[in-house]
Design a protein around this motif. Structure first.
Motif, mmCIF file in Angstrom:
data_model
loop_
_atom_site.group_PDB
_atom_site.id
_atom_site.type_symbol
_atom_site.label_atom_id
_atom_site.label_comp_id
_atom_site.label_asym_id
_atom_site.label_seq_id
_atom_site.Cartn_x
_atom_site.Cartn_y
_atom_site.Cartn_z
ATOM 1 N N GLY A 55 49.753 52.846 45.665
ATOM 2 C CA GLY A 55 49.396 53.075 47.248
ATOM 3 C C GLY A 55 47.705 53.063 47.174
ATOM 4 N N MET A 56 47.293 53.782 46.224
ATOM 5 C CA MET A 56 45.605 53.681 45.932
ATOM 6 C C MET A 56 45.142 52.395 46.000
ATOM 7 S SD MET A 56 44.422 57.521 44.346
ATOM 8 C CE MET A 56 45.355 57.301 42.841
ATOM 9 N N LEU A 57 45.684 51.643 45.049
ATOM 10 C CA LEU A 57 45.362 50.316 44.665
ATOM 11 C C LEU A 57 45.632 49.717 45.737
ATOM 12 C CD1 LEU A 57 44.260 48.272 42.292
ATOM 13 C CD2 LEU A 57 46.958 47.926 41.899
ATOM 14 N N GLY B 172 42.393 48.148 48.070
ATOM 15 C CA GLY B 172 42.379 46.734 48.131
ATOM 16 C C GLY B 172 42.079 46.163 49.570
ATOM 17 N N LEU B 173 42.780 46.724 50.336
ATOM 18 C CA LEU B 173 42.765 46.490 51.849
ATOM 19 C C LEU B 173 41.548 46.785 52.415
ATOM 20 C CD1 LEU B 173 44.466 45.666 54.323
ATOM 21 C CD2 LEU B 173 45.329 47.873 54.486
ATOM 22 N N GLN B 174 40.898 47.913 52.072
ATOM 23 C CA GLN B 174 39.739 48.559 52.463
ATOM 24 C C GLN B 174 38.704 47.515 52.161
ATOM 25 O OE1 GLN B 174 38.720 50.180 54.664
ATOM 26 N NE2 GLN B 174 36.533 50.887 54.026
ATOM 27 N N ILE B 175 38.537 46.835 50.591
ATOM 28 C CA ILE B 175 37.634 46.123 50.169
ATOM 29 C C ILE B 175 37.774 44.695 51.189
ATOM 30 C CG2 ILE B 175 36.900 44.482 48.399
ATOM 31 C CD1 ILE B 175 37.852 47.057 46.581
ATOM 32 N N ALA C 5 39.012 44.489 54.242
ATOM 33 C CA ALA C 5 38.764 44.472 55.433
ATOM 34 C C ALA C 5 37.305 44.541 55.621
ATOM 35 C CB ALA C 5 39.477 45.904 56.332
ATOM 36 N N ARG C 6 36.678 45.182 54.680
ATOM 37 C CA ARG C 6 35.106 45.639 55.015
ATOM 38 C C ARG C 6 34.248 44.202 54.637
ATOM 39 N NH1 ARG C 6 31.902 50.349 54.718
ATOM 40 N NH2 ARG C 6 33.879 51.472 54.451
ATOM 41 N N PHE C 7 34.823 43.576 53.390
ATOM 42 C CA PHE C 7 33.600 42.626 53.002
ATOM 43 C C PHE C 7 34.111 41.287 53.613
ATOM 44 C CE2 PHE C 7 32.877 45.886 50.071
ATOM 45 C CZ PHE C 7 31.561 46.201 50.145
ATOM 46 N N ILE C 8 35.638 41.016 53.933
ATOM 47 C CA ILE C 8 36.075 39.918 54.291
ATOM 48 C C ILE C 8 35.938 39.818 55.777
ATOM 49 C CG2 ILE C 8 37.636 37.978 54.149
ATOM 50 C CD1 ILE C 8 36.370 38.486 51.612
ATOM 51 N N LEU C 9 36.560 40.663 56.501
ATOM 52 C CA LEU C 9 36.827 40.803 57.879
ATOM 53 C C LEU C 9 35.495 41.325 58.798
ATOM 54 C CD1 LEU C 9 40.740 41.621 57.982
ATOM 55 C CD2 LEU C 9 39.579 39.225 58.235
ATOM 56 N N HIS C 10 34.877 42.089 57.883
ATOM 57 C CA HIS C 10 33.729 42.550 58.459
ATOM 58 C C HIS C 10 33.960 43.998 59.465
ATOM 59 C CE1 HIS C 10 31.006 40.186 55.991
ATOM 60 N NE2 HIS C 10 31.546 39.447 56.902
ATOM 61 N N ALA C 11 35.384 44.455 59.236
ATOM 62 C CA ALA C 11 35.888 45.405 60.088
ATOM 63 C C ALA C 11 36.495 46.485 59.201
ATOM 64 C CB ALA C 11 36.855 44.814 61.014
ATOM 65 N N PRO C 12 35.671 47.562 58.606
ATOM 66 C CA PRO C 12 36.494 48.612 57.949
ATOM 67 C C PRO C 12 37.361 49.462 58.358
ATOM 68 C CG PRO C 12 34.154 49.211 58.491
ATOM 69 C CD PRO C 12 34.471 47.754 58.948
ATOM 70 N N SER D 108 39.198 52.698 59.098
ATOM 71 C CA SER D 108 38.831 54.052 59.340
ATOM 72 C C SER D 108 39.602 55.121 58.362
ATOM 73 C CB SER D 108 38.611 54.391 60.649
ATOM 74 O OG SER D 108 39.718 54.703 61.364
ATOM 75 N N TRP D 109 40.722 55.108 58.297
ATOM 76 C CA TRP D 109 41.670 55.880 57.583
ATOM 77 C C TRP D 109 41.839 55.831 55.993
ATOM 78 C CZ3 TRP D 109 45.517 53.247 55.374
ATOM 79 C CH2 TRP D 109 45.738 52.160 56.106
#
Length: 164
Positions: A29-31, A35-38, A40-47, A49-50
């Protein structure tokens, strides 16, 4: 006495199974969440929040459960330089006293951790709509698991062997 040891050994085995699967689920789950956070933040430019909060509390749970499993596996470090210089019978007595102290401490930690978790039932996490009791529950749950692992070692005498 043999029935008590056998029952305790079964309980210890069930707890080890729960810990191992919980750790697997937490790490996967952490992985995925990281990975989803990375992504969303760097590809979609929409981090998301949770995700950071979820990762933090998953890490807390995995740390406490891992510490509990390490008690069972005798994986915690120890300083045994003095024990090796004691006569074997005296060393065994000292080791029993150490493990009995651990037994008392884990019981105390379970009790105090339960009180701490109960005090935080009404508090909510910053982003996730969950009670903080879920984060604080890692303390009494893992301490209770450590208690069972420690009691199993004391009952069977299968703690760290003394080299003679």
């Amino acid at each position: 006495m043999q029935n008590v040891v056998a029952m305790w050994d079964r309980l210890n085995g069930m707890i080890k199974w729960v810990e191992k699967w919980a750790l697997i689920i937490l790490f996967v789950g952490m992985l995925l969440c990281g990975g989803l956070q990375i992504f969303a933040r760097f590809i979609l430019h929409a981090p998301i929040s949770w995700s950071e909060e979820l990762l933090t509390y998953a890490f807390v749970w995995s740390s406490f459960l891992g510490a509990s499993l390490a008690v069972d596996q005798l994986a915690h470090f120890n300083v045994d330089i003095f024990i090796h210089h004691f006569p074997p019978k005296f060393a065994k007595i000292v080791l029993y006293l150490v493990w009995l102290t651990m037994l008392w401490f884990t019981a105390f930690l379970t009790y105090k951790g339960t009180i701490l978790a109960q005090l935080n039932i009404v508090q909510t996490m910053d982003v996730l709509p969950l009670s903080m009791v879920w984060a604080y529950a890692s303390i009494p749950v893992s301490a209770a698991f450590m208690f069972v692992h420690t009691a199993d070692k004391v009952l069977t005498g299968s703690f760290q062997p003394v080299s003679e």
